[in-house]
Design a protein around this motif. Structure first.
Motif, mmCIF file in Angstrom:
data_model
loop_
_atom_site.group_PDB
_atom_site.id
_atom_site.type_symbol
_atom_site.label_atom_id
_atom_site.label_comp_id
_atom_site.label_asym_id
_atom_site.label_seq_id
_atom_site.Cartn_x
_atom_site.Cartn_y
_atom_site.Cartn_z
ATOM 1 N N HIS B 3 -11.361 7.338 -4.659
ATOM 2 C CA HIS B 3 -10.847 7.047 -3.267
ATOM 3 C C HIS B 3 -9.277 6.173 -3.225
ATOM 4 O O HIS B 3 -9.257 5.677 -4.184
ATOM 5 N N ALA B 4 -8.826 6.092 -2.181
ATOM 6 C CA ALA B 4 -7.467 5.474 -2.196
ATOM 7 C C ALA B 4 -7.711 3.925 -2.318
ATOM 8 O O ALA B 4 -7.072 3.389 -3.093
ATOM 9 N N LEU B 5 -8.821 3.459 -1.872
ATOM 10 C CA LEU B 5 -9.208 1.996 -2.154
ATOM 11 C C LEU B 5 -10.518 1.885 -1.842
ATOM 12 O O LEU B 5 -11.310 2.345 -0.835
ATOM 13 N N ALA B 6 -11.195 1.318 -2.708
ATOM 14 C CA ALA B 6 -12.473 1.018 -2.853
ATOM 15 C C ALA B 6 -12.996 -0.334 -3.304
ATOM 16 O O ALA B 6 -12.534 -0.721 -4.216
ATOM 17 N N VAL B 7 -14.055 -0.917 -2.687
ATOM 18 C CA VAL B 7 -14.315 -2.296 -3.282
ATOM 19 C C VAL B 7 -16.206 -1.977 -3.229
ATOM 20 O O VAL B 7 -16.543 -1.316 -2.297
ATOM 21 N N GLU B 29 -8.480 9.107 0.878
ATOM 22 C CA GLU B 29 -7.170 9.820 0.759
ATOM 23 C C GLU B 29 -6.733 10.186 2.389
ATOM 24 O O GLU B 29 -7.504 10.868 2.977
ATOM 25 N N GLY B 30 -5.825 9.624 2.974
ATOM 26 C CA GLY B 30 -5.462 10.127 4.359
ATOM 27 C C GLY B 30 -5.962 9.495 5.574
ATOM 28 O O GLY B 30 -5.989 9.911 6.667
ATOM 29 N N ARG B 151 1.360 5.339 -1.685
ATOM 30 C CA ARG B 151 -0.083 6.187 -1.414
ATOM 31 C C ARG B 151 -0.913 5.248 -0.631
ATOM 32 O O ARG B 151 -1.484 5.895 0.283
ATOM 33 N N VAL B 152 -0.896 4.034 -0.921
ATOM 34 C CA VAL B 152 -2.118 3.387 -0.127
ATOM 35 C C VAL B 152 -1.277 2.072 0.587
ATOM 36 O O VAL B 152 -0.427 1.396 -0.048
ATOM 37 N N LEU B 153 -1.486 1.998 1.713
ATOM 38 C CA LEU B 153 -0.906 0.794 2.518
ATOM 39 C C LEU B 153 -2.004 -0.133 2.946
ATOM 40 O O LEU B 153 -3.074 0.211 3.569
#
Ligand SMILES: Nc1ncnc2c1ncn2[C@@H]1O[C@H](COP(=O)(O)OP(=O)(O)O)[C@@H](O)[C@H]1O
Ligand SMILES: [Mg+2]
Lengths: 285, 280
Positions: B3-7, B29-30, B151-153
């Motif tokens: 994942h681009a970001l995951a918790v 992503e995206g 890549r991640v904002l």
């Protein structure tokens, strides 16, 4: 490595903007002018001065060492002021203002960031302390034609003392707000001075327990011990050593000296920095 | 793929305050994900953990597969804090140059110029930060977050200080970012904004995700309301397509129909239902 310079430069620019340098330069100029005046009067009236009975050195050495001892105290004090103003808000202060967060999330990371701030402040303070100490020496040499047996080492020890204060101030900044940290570091500095004063009192009263307390305090706050070691160096080949030393300044007990305290100081500095890095790495921002 | 970001099962305690009580959330992503919730819901805490400013009490947070807060994770991130400040004596251009050095961006002056244009600060590049309005500083903060094309904002309330024109600039920018495949986590309490730009929304309340889905899913039809001589009746689950049939049935059954209304809940309704009467 380039990030270290970037952050050190960032801290430097902040200090310029906050007029830290302007204030310190002004104080320094005032001190040096007064110091020159004092030297001028002391050395033109040297014949009217006589060292205390228990001090077995010639008058010029006594006067020169006495004045240099005062200059060393002033240099340490001004160096500590500079150190504290450069570093008192490095973590909590900047975090509360929201200045720190955008930097910390960058790849540079917390440890490098904090070390860069330390190195930047240390570089500025070392240059400053050596410059003030050097100018004071030059003033004594020009007005009184006297120089201590050891010229460079006392200046380095003063610089070392100030670097320890920087590390303590940075450690404090991780847990305390700017104001609280500034107060705390100056109180530590004051405690160090008290330790030196205790040494003087202990000697005067011939009390071993007071002298012992002074020694313990100097080891606990080694910037004071380094200053005392420096005082000893400017009078190292004079006879009547202890009595002479104690006349050099009210805050120099001069019981703690030698390589033991120098090595201890280096270790103390490393531990203070390591604690600061550890505390910072665990701190929520 | 990561994942681009995951918790996962993320928990955070500040002393006795439970800011997060086990939150799961992923940004692909995206994807542009909006985090909604009243003040104190834990939105900022969540993103601060993701960017490594705050340590989680329990649970995991990852950025492109790397542990949140690690160097690898930080290298992928652009972040705009909710409360931030740049040194007042830096010009806009210098702020961006500083962050270029810290991200090792090789974009140079061209990148700085392009970013300032994108946040409508092209004329302010030599303006000092302390001479800027709050809104200008916030737009500069957004430009700063975009340095090095991360890549991640992660944007925490990026429009809180902006006027409608400024908000529009940011909305256009977000749409542009999405079309370029950036992954964005956006905190906001402005529903309209989230609704317009986000692929997915999670609503946080008191440290828990209480609703999640696409804006369309969260603002789905709620039924058809029919007013007849028998009174007002709501047919749950019915849609606009069912309205004509419902009227015909009622008429066939001998009812007199006075009115018919298709009920759709907006994201706002869903939000208010999810967070209750808590005032933000
Ligand atoms: N540093 C902190 N110390 C103590 N409590 C905090 C701290 N930061 C946030 N909180 C508390 O955690 C909860 C969530 O806060 P926050 O994440 O800022 O919410 P939001 O961004 O959704 O408004 C609130 O109750 C807030 O008071
Ligand atoms: Mg918030």
């Amino acid at each position: 490595m380039s990030s270290v310079f970037t952050i050190a430069g960032y801290g430097f620019r902040e200090a310029v903007r906050r007029k830290v340098f302007a204030v310190v330069v002004l104080l320094t100029a005032a001190f040096l002018a007064l110091f020159w005046l004092a030297n001028h009067y002391v050395f033109t009236r040297l014949s009217t001065i006589s060292p205390p009975a228990d001090v077995h050195v010639d008058t010029r050495t006594f006067a020169g060492a006495f004045l240099l001892g005062l200059a060393m105290f002033a240099t340490l004090f001004l160096g500590v002021v500079l150190a504290v103003f450069l570093t008192l808000g490095v973590v909590t202060g900047d975090a509360e203002r929201g200045l720190l967060q955008p930097l910390v999330v960058r790849p540079i990371g917390r440890s490098t960031l904090l070390l860069s701030r330390f190195l930047g402040a240390a570089a500025v303070c070392i240059v400053y302390v050596l410059a003030v100490y050097g100018i004071a020496l030059a003033i004594i040499d020009l007005t009184g034609h006297w120089l201590p047996p050891s010229k460079v080492a006392p200046g380095l020890e003063l610089a070392g003392g100030v670097v320890i204060v920087i590390a303590l101030s940075i450690l404090g900044s991780v847990v305390l707000s700017s104001t609280a940290n500034g107060i705390a570091v100056f109180m530590l500095f004051g405690a160090g001075l008290t330790a030196g004063l205790l040494g003087t009192i202990g000697h005067a009263l011939n009390s071993h327990s007071i002298e012992h307390a002074s020694k313990v305090a100097a080891w606990a706050l080694p910037f004071e011990a380094l200053y005392q070691d420096g005082l000893r160096l400017i009078s190292s080949d004079a006879s009547g050593l202890t009595g002479f030393l104690l006349q050099l300044g009210p805050f120099g007990g001069a019981y703690v000296h030698g390589w033991g305290i120098r090595v201890w100081s280096a270790g103390y500095l490393c531990v203070a920095l390591a604690l600061a890095l550890l505390a910072f790495s665990r701190r929520d921002l | 793929m990561a994942h681009a970001l995951a918790v996962h099962a993320l928990e955070k305690r500040y002393g006795s305050v439970e800011a997060l009580k086990g939150v799961d959330l992923a940004v692909e992503e995206g994807e542009l994900v909006g985090l909604l919730g009243p003040n104190g819901a834990g939105k900022s805490t969540l993103v601060k953990i993701a960017v490594g400013l705050v340590r989680a009490t329990r649970g995991r947070a990852e950025v492109v597969g790397a542990r949140a807060g690690s160097r690898a994770a930080r290298a992928e991130l652009g972040y705009l804090a909710e409360l931030f400040r740049f040194p007042g004596w830096y010009t806009a251009d210098e702020v961006l140059a500083l962050h270029q050095r810290l991200t090792h961006s090789t974009g140079g002056a061209a990148e700085r110029k392009r970013l300032l244009e994108r946040v409508a600060l092209a004329d302010a590049s030599d303006r000092r930060v302390d001479g800027m309005s709050k809104g200008m500083q916030q737009r500069l903060g957004i430009a700063q977050a975009l340095i090095g094309s991360p890549r991640v904002l992660v944007l925490d309330e990026p429009t809180s200080a902006l006027d409608p024109a400024g908000r529009r600039v940011v909305r256009v920018l977000l749409e542009e970012l999405r079309s370029h495949g950036a992954s964005v986590l956006l905190n906001s309490h402005l529903l309209s904004e989230i609704e317009l730009v986000c692929d997915r929304v999670a609503i946080l309340r008191a440290g828990e995700v209480v609703a999640a889905g696409s804006p369309a899913e969260l603002s789905r039809p709620r039924g058809v309301e029919l007013e007849t001589d028998e009174g007002v009746r709501t047919v749950e689950g019915a849609t606009r397509e069912d309205a004509a049939r419902l009227v015909a049935e009622a008429v066939a059954a001998g009812r007199r129909v006075y009115g018919v209304r298709v009920l759709t809940s907006t994201l706002e309704d869903t939000y208010l239902e999810a967070v209750g009467d808590e005032v933000s």
